[in-house]
Scaffold this motif. Sequence first.
Motif, mmCIF file in Angstrom:
data_model
loop_
_atom_site.group_PDB
_atom_site.id
_atom_site.type_symbol
_atom_site.label_atom_id
_atom_site.label_comp_id
_atom_site.label_asym_id
_atom_site.label_seq_id
_atom_site.Cartn_x
_atom_site.Cartn_y
_atom_site.Cartn_z
ATOM 1 N N TYR A 87 0.793 -1.226 0.000
ATOM 2 C CA TYR A 87 0.000 0.000 0.000
ATOM 3 C C TYR A 87 0.829 1.281 0.000
ATOM 4 C CZ TYR A 87 -3.709 -3.256 0.997
ATOM 5 O OH TYR A 87 -4.582 -4.300 0.920
ATOM 6 N N ILE A 88 2.113 1.171 0.256
ATOM 7 C CA ILE A 88 2.951 2.372 0.305
ATOM 8 C C ILE A 88 4.023 2.325 -0.776
ATOM 9 C CG2 ILE A 88 4.589 3.675 1.708
ATOM 10 C CD1 ILE A 88 2.894 3.079 4.124
ATOM 11 N N ASP A 89 4.895 1.323 -0.731
ATOM 12 C CA ASP A 89 5.995 1.254 -1.711
ATOM 13 C C ASP A 89 5.455 1.112 -3.138
ATOM 14 O OD1 ASP A 89 7.750 1.434 0.367
ATOM 15 O OD2 ASP A 89 8.235 -0.699 0.438
ATOM 16 N N HIS A 90 4.473 0.223 -3.319
ATOM 17 C CA HIS A 90 3.938 -0.010 -4.656
ATOM 18 C C HIS A 90 3.258 1.243 -5.201
ATOM 19 C CE1 HIS A 90 2.719 -2.353 -8.062
ATOM 20 N NE2 HIS A 90 1.433 -2.156 -7.829
ATOM 21 N N PHE A 91 2.482 1.905 -4.357
ATOM 22 C CA PHE A 91 1.822 3.142 -4.769
ATOM 23 C C PHE A 91 2.854 4.203 -5.143
ATOM 24 C CE2 PHE A 91 0.404 7.428 -3.643
ATOM 25 C CZ PHE A 91 -0.745 7.549 -4.413
ATOM 26 N N SER A 92 3.902 4.334 -4.328
ATOM 27 C CA SER A 92 4.932 5.333 -4.587
ATOM 28 C C SER A 92 5.640 5.069 -5.909
ATOM 29 C CB SER A 92 5.955 5.340 -3.447
ATOM 30 O OG SER A 92 5.330 5.603 -2.208
ATOM 31 N N THR A 93 5.938 3.782 -6.162
ATOM 32 C CA THR A 93 6.621 3.410 -7.401
ATOM 33 C C THR A 93 5.770 3.757 -8.616
ATOM 34 O OG1 THR A 93 7.856 1.621 -6.363
ATOM 35 C CG2 THR A 93 7.546 1.480 -8.738
ATOM 36 N N ILE A 94 4.494 3.392 -8.582
ATOM 37 C CA ILE A 94 3.596 3.673 -9.704
ATOM 38 C C ILE A 94 3.441 5.170 -9.914
ATOM 39 C CG2 ILE A 94 1.207 3.532 -10.481
ATOM 40 C CD1 ILE A 94 1.056 0.780 -9.188
#
Length: 245
Positions: A87-94
């Motif tokens: 919910y945090i790293d993946h969102f930030s990457t996208i």
Amino acid sequence: MSITKINKLDDLLRITFLEWHEEYVANTERSIVKHHEHIWANAVKVKPSELPSDWSHDPDDAYRFTDDIDQNINDWILPRETIQTLYIDHFSTITRGSSLVILIASFEKRLNDLCNSIKCHDQDEIKLSLSDIKGKSYADRVAKYLEKVVGINAGKSTNDERWQNINHLFHIRHKIAHTGDSYNLNKAEQDWIKQHGYKDIEFHGIKGGFLHFSLECINKYEQLLLDGIADKYYRPADEDLDPLD
């Protein structure tokens, strides 16, 4: 003034790419911070007595979300590591990857406007258009056009560091656009990223600060081009004047 209506060379020299996009990058980073805050504000710590018998993580790192996040996962018990990843790293990457794609696409439009405006400004001398030039990338075509057709330094022939930075950014943008977060960077790109302190981008996506760094690279390269344009079209050979004075 609408960006799409700017077609005169002197108009393009008055407004820099940085002025158009600095706030966009800042807003991207702010949205990521707000998202992180929202996630943790709605992550409720689970009491050890509520943990399933097969729980294999630290009992103090067990959370479930409130209704504000997603009704479908309220009954899930998740460790901090999973929340951070999904919910945090993946969102930030996208979010940062998408922003870089938009940023470079917008810079392509800026370069296209510059080349077209130069041709209109000097149409008696310049017969070729940017579309007549072939290259490995859009940035490569622009550099060739400006150096070989227009006759100004675009950094490619001298392997200027500002040109190298832009060339790497265009390659990384291309891979993000076509492979998502599987960047599959080559050695030259990996070495360039490590040199500037972003060594884990290959495995963990674009980190905080990289968009600002990218914008800085774009701004420096644009200044290289604008200086060359000003020298050719606006400054007398024996004077150093502001092209817009």
